[in-house]
Write a protein that holds these residues in place. Structure first.
Motif, short mmCIF file in Angstrom:
data_model
loop_
_atom_site.label_atom_id
_atom_site.label_comp_id
_atom_site.label_asym_id
_atom_site.label_seq_id
_atom_site.Cartn_x
_atom_site.Cartn_y
_atom_site.Cartn_z
N ARG A 432 33.39 44.51 -45.66
CA ARG A 432 34.91 44.61 -45.81
C ARG A 432 35.42 46.12 -46.11
NH1 ARG A 432 36.66 39.03 -48.29
NH2 ARG A 432 38.73 39.89 -47.74
N TRP A 433 34.40 46.90 -46.95
CA TRP A 433 34.79 48.03 -47.20
C TRP A 433 34.82 49.12 -46.06
CZ3 TRP A 433 31.70 52.80 -46.74
CH2 TRP A 433 32.13 54.01 -47.52
N LEU A 434 33.67 48.70 -45.15
CA LEU A 434 33.63 49.57 -43.91
C LEU A 434 34.82 49.47 -43.04
CD1 LEU A 434 32.12 51.79 -42.49
CD2 LEU A 434 30.78 49.76 -41.31
N ALA A 435 35.35 48.26 -43.00
CA ALA A 435 36.41 47.88 -41.99
C ALA A 435 37.80 48.34 -42.50
CB ALA A 435 36.72 46.37 -41.87
N GLU A 436 37.76 48.51 -43.90
CA GLU A 436 39.07 49.21 -44.62
C GLU A 436 38.95 50.55 -44.41
OE1 GLU A 436 41.67 47.57 -45.79
OE2 GLU A 436 40.91 45.72 -45.88
N LEU A 437 37.94 51.26 -44.30
CA LEU A 437 37.76 52.80 -44.07
C LEU A 437 37.95 52.95 -42.72
CD1 LEU A 437 36.78 55.71 -44.82
CD2 LEU A 437 34.32 54.87 -44.27
N LEU A 438 37.39 52.25 -41.72
CA LEU A 438 37.77 52.39 -40.29
C LEU A 438 39.29 52.34 -39.97
CD1 LEU A 438 34.71 51.14 -38.62
CD2 LEU A 438 34.93 53.48 -39.21
N ASP A 439 39.75 51.24 -40.62
CA ASP A 439 41.13 51.13 -40.46
C ASP A 439 42.05 52.06 -41.21
OD1 ASP A 439 43.16 49.41 -39.26
OD2 ASP A 439 43.67 48.33 -41.31
N GLY A 440 41.60 53.26 -41.73
CA GLY A 440 42.54 54.16 -42.43
C GLY A 440 42.99 53.65 -43.74
N LYS A 441 42.67 52.87 -44.43
CA LYS A 441 43.31 52.53 -45.58
C LYS A 441 42.80 53.25 -46.66
CE LYS A 441 45.51 48.72 -44.45
NZ LYS A 441 45.29 48.63 -43.10
N PHE A 442 41.71 53.95 -46.70
CA PHE A 442 41.38 55.05 -47.61
C PHE A 442 40.59 56.05 -46.89
CE2 PHE A 442 38.05 52.14 -47.76
CZ PHE A 442 36.86 52.70 -48.05
N LYS A 443 40.59 57.14 -47.53
CA LYS A 443 39.46 58.49 -47.09
C LYS A 443 38.62 58.53 -47.89
CE LYS A 443 43.40 60.70 -44.62
NZ LYS A 443 44.06 62.12 -44.29
N LEU A 444 37.31 59.03 -47.13
CA LEU A 444 36.06 59.60 -47.85
C LEU A 444 36.44 60.90 -48.66
CD1 LEU A 444 33.49 58.85 -45.25
CD2 LEU A 444 33.82 57.17 -47.33
N PRO A 445 35.58 61.07 -49.87
CA PRO A 445 35.77 62.20 -50.50
C PRO A 445 34.76 63.60 -49.77
CG PRO A 445 34.05 60.97 -51.47
CD PRO A 445 34.81 60.12 -50.43
N SER A 446 34.96 64.59 -50.07
CA SER A 446 34.33 65.52 -49.55
C SER A 446 32.73 65.44 -49.55
CB SER A 446 34.56 67.10 -50.19
OG SER A 446 33.80 66.98 -51.53
N MET A 447 31.88 65.98 -48.55
CA MET A 447 30.63 65.89 -48.39
C MET A 447 29.95 66.23 -49.74
SD MET A 447 27.93 67.58 -45.63
CE MET A 447 29.02 66.96 -44.55
N LYS A 448 30.51 67.22 -50.58
CA LYS A 448 29.75 67.77 -51.78
C LYS A 448 29.82 66.52 -52.91
CE LYS A 448 29.70 71.36 -55.13
NZ LYS A 448 30.69 72.75 -55.36
N VAL A 449 30.97 65.86 -52.82
CA VAL A 449 31.26 64.89 -53.84
C VAL A 449 30.35 63.61 -53.52
CG1 VAL A 449 32.77 63.11 -54.63
CG2 VAL A 449 33.48 65.23 -54.33
N MET A 450 30.44 63.46 -52.04
CA MET A 450 29.40 62.20 -51.55
C MET A 450 27.89 62.18 -51.81
SD MET A 450 31.05 60.56 -48.05
CE MET A 450 31.20 62.09 -47.21
N GLU A 451 27.70 63.52 -51.69
CA GLU A 451 26.07 63.86 -51.94
C GLU A 451 25.80 63.96 -53.16
OE1 GLU A 451 25.68 67.62 -49.89
OE2 GLU A 451 24.96 66.65 -47.93
N LYS A 452 26.74 64.37 -54.22
CA LYS A 452 26.52 64.13 -55.81
C LYS A 452 26.37 62.80 -56.05
CE LYS A 452 28.51 65.39 -60.19
NZ LYS A 452 29.48 65.81 -60.92
N ASP A 453 27.33 61.84 -55.57
CA ASP A 453 27.18 60.41 -55.87
C ASP A 453 25.86 59.83 -55.30
OD1 ASP A 453 28.80 57.82 -56.62
OD2 ASP A 453 27.84 57.51 -54.83
N ILE A 454 25.47 60.22 -54.29
CA ILE A 454 23.95 59.58 -53.91
C ILE A 454 22.86 60.10 -54.48
CG2 ILE A 454 22.39 60.07 -51.80
CD1 ILE A 454 24.81 60.27 -49.92
N ALA A 455 23.02 61.52 -55.11
CA ALA A 455 21.90 62.07 -55.88
C ALA A 455 22.10 61.03 -57.31
CB ALA A 455 22.29 63.60 -56.32
N GLU A 456 22.96 60.88 -57.75
CA GLU A 456 23.10 59.97 -59.08
C GLU A 456 22.55 58.65 -58.80
OE1 GLU A 456 27.30 60.50 -60.08
OE2 GLU A 456 27.02 62.13 -61.08
#
Length: 516
Positions: A432-456
């Motif tokens: 559901r989250w991915l479908a909303e993303l592809l549909d443009g309902k929200f945007k991903l943060p920057s690559m740096k923010v995503m990589e920090k979240d992955i590291a945590e």
């Protein structure tokens, strides 16, 4: 991404198991045009080829689609494999998903269009294309499809068996009997499997679900005359039931209060202090469950008490249920339990570490799991993307933001690889989250923010899953994970009615049936 002309955008989905069906359903709901490539001739993933006596491991209320409950005719809490497969097939029919699936079509590799890869600016939502090379298995003909997005739903429990490595002259090649992997056994129908093990001295290596189920089948066929030997490298806290000392397990580990006791990725000072202060209670919960398992299964008597905690087991998504009567069969002599960290082969059978005499065997079945990361890695043509998935030395967990996407692999998501306490339930909200993303309902943060979240999240997995952290499990923090997905989609993460229910009642699939 604009919604204009959305139906022209094609989504390639690899696999028609649980995650692939969910991805297809939610893509269709947003107006996309999904094509599902399935290498087998039917849907259902691991449920299509499994051991005859296998049952659902998760209580039925936690393993259901949010908009398609189990029918009232299914009364068992842990339905058998045939019932589960029928339920999945009914879901696919209800939402007309079968017309989207190309059966007997095996994806050989994925490649991102070269021109766009060179000009890629680091935005996950880019303008390139994925080339999906597919082989039609009956005819061996090859076709290349070009799609706008790819959703990889190949799972981690199939196709690439995990075979232990052995020193020279200590491997299966010196054994005069037969060695197979549990994957090959699970492909057999009941009659074939029975004839295959009948009258043989069978040794099963492995103490997770497949190993337990296979050992039970062998002991049923051969009895005490030819007891089945189970080689256990690591004892596990396998559950006899989900009610330790009569108390519901869900109220210990599947509510918000239980997650207060666990240190979380991205937690602030207050939550950090709460997890620290409540750590004795966390320890107490684990010991409470462990004492029940030890008592009910008589683990001390059998020398099967694990060295790690139940919380480690849960955090690594290794919790499974013991087939009814398993330890009784050990006492009757139909099963022999042997512990050893390492083993090898001789002409006569298996040789355990520290022992000279082999366990004489005609057949050895390796229930040693699957190399899911290797399978996922090699679906990519690009060595660069292979390294993004597995790391330079194949020692890291797959680094996925929201357990779905790699920040440096554009227009591609991986669903169903990261585990939870109930994979159907988790795959659905991720789709559901991915479908909303592809549909443009929200945007991903920057690559740096995503990589920090992955590291945590990586730090959390290493802390609680220990040596099993590569399984990418969010087992002890599934509500915290779902909260993040809900916030991204603009949903209220608090899904219960009332403060008491919000903190103490277990969360399940029906709590995420829609936005509130």
């Amino acid at each position: 991404m604009s919604n204009d002309g959305r139906k022209k955008e094609v989504v390639g989905i690899i696999g028609a198991g649980i995650s692939g069906l969910l991805a297809c359903k939610y893509c269709v709901s947003k107006g996309f045009d999904p094509i599902v490539f399935e290498s087998e001739s039917s849907i259902g993933g691991v449920w299509t080829k499994t051991i005859e006596n296998t049952k659902l491991q998760t209580p039925k209320p936690l393993y259901q689609f949010s908009d398609f409950p189990w029918p009232g005719s299914v009364t068992e809490m842990f339905p058998d494999q045939h019932t589960v497969l029928e339920y999945i097939e009914s879901y696919a029919s209800r939402f007309d998903l079968l017309t989207r699936i190309q059966f007997n079509n095996k994806v050989l590799n994925l490649s991102y269009s070269e021109t766009d890869a060179i000009s890629w600016t680091g935005e996950w939502m880019s303008k390139g294309k994925w080339n999906v090379t597919v082989q039609h298995t009956p005819t061996l003909s090859i076709k290349v499809y070009q799609v706008d997005f790819v959703i990889v739903c190949v799972g981690r429990f199939s196709q690439v068996p995990n075979i232990p490595e052995f020193p020279p002259n200590k491997g299966p090649e010196v054994f005069e009997g037969k060695v197979i992997h549990s994957m090959d056994y699970s492909k057999m129908d009941s009659a074939t499997a029975t004839n295959f093990v009948k009258g043989k001295n069978v040794a099963v290596v492995g103490f997770q679900k497949s190993g337990l189920d296979i050992a039970m089948e062998c002991s049923t066929v051969n009895g005490v005359e030819r007891p089945c030997t189970v080689v256990i490298r690591t004892p596990h806290w396998n559950l006899p039931d989900y009610f330790p000392w009569g108390f519901p397990m869900a109220k210990l580990y599947l509510n918000r209060f239980s997650e207060l006791m666990v240190h979380k990725p991205g937690e602030g000072l207050l939550l950090y202090l709460m997890a620290t202060i409540l750590s004795p209670l966390r320890w107490g919960f684990s010991k409470f469950v462990e004492s029940h398992i030890k008592h009910k299964l008589k683990l001390s008597k059998h020398g099967m008490v694990p060295d790690h905690s139940f919380l480690n087991e849960l955090s690594a998504c290794l919790v499974s249920t013991v087939p009814e009567g398993f330890y009784n069969r050990a006492e009757e002599g139909r099963l022999k339990l042997k512990k050893a960290k390492k083993f090898g082969f001789s002409k006569e059978g298996i040789v355990l570490e520290g022992q000279d005499e082999p366990i004489k065997s005609d057949l050895v079945i390796l229930a040693t799991g699957f190399n899911g990361i290797d399978k996922l890695k090699h679906i990519f043509e690009s060595p660069k993307y292979q390294e993004f998935i597995a790391g330079s030395d194949d020692s890291a967990a797959v680094p996925l933001y929201r357990e779905c996407i790699h920040p440096q692999i554009p227009q591609l998501a991986i669903i169903g690889f990261s585990e939870s306490i109930a994979n159907l339930y988790t795959s659905e909200i991720r789709c559901r989250w991915l479908a909303e993303l592809l549909d443009g309902k929200f945007k991903l943060p920057s690559m740096k923010v995503m990589e920090k979240d992955i590291a945590e999240w990586d730090k959390y997995k290493k802390r609680y899953s220990k040596k099993y952290y590569r399984r990418s499990c969010i087992g002890a923090l599934h509500i915290w994970h779902n909260d993040q997905l809900c916030k991204d989609m603009g949903w209220n993460p608090k899904r219960k009615k009332g403060l008491w229910a919000e903190w103490l009642e277990p969360y399940g699939p029906m709590d995420y049936a829609g936005p509130i």
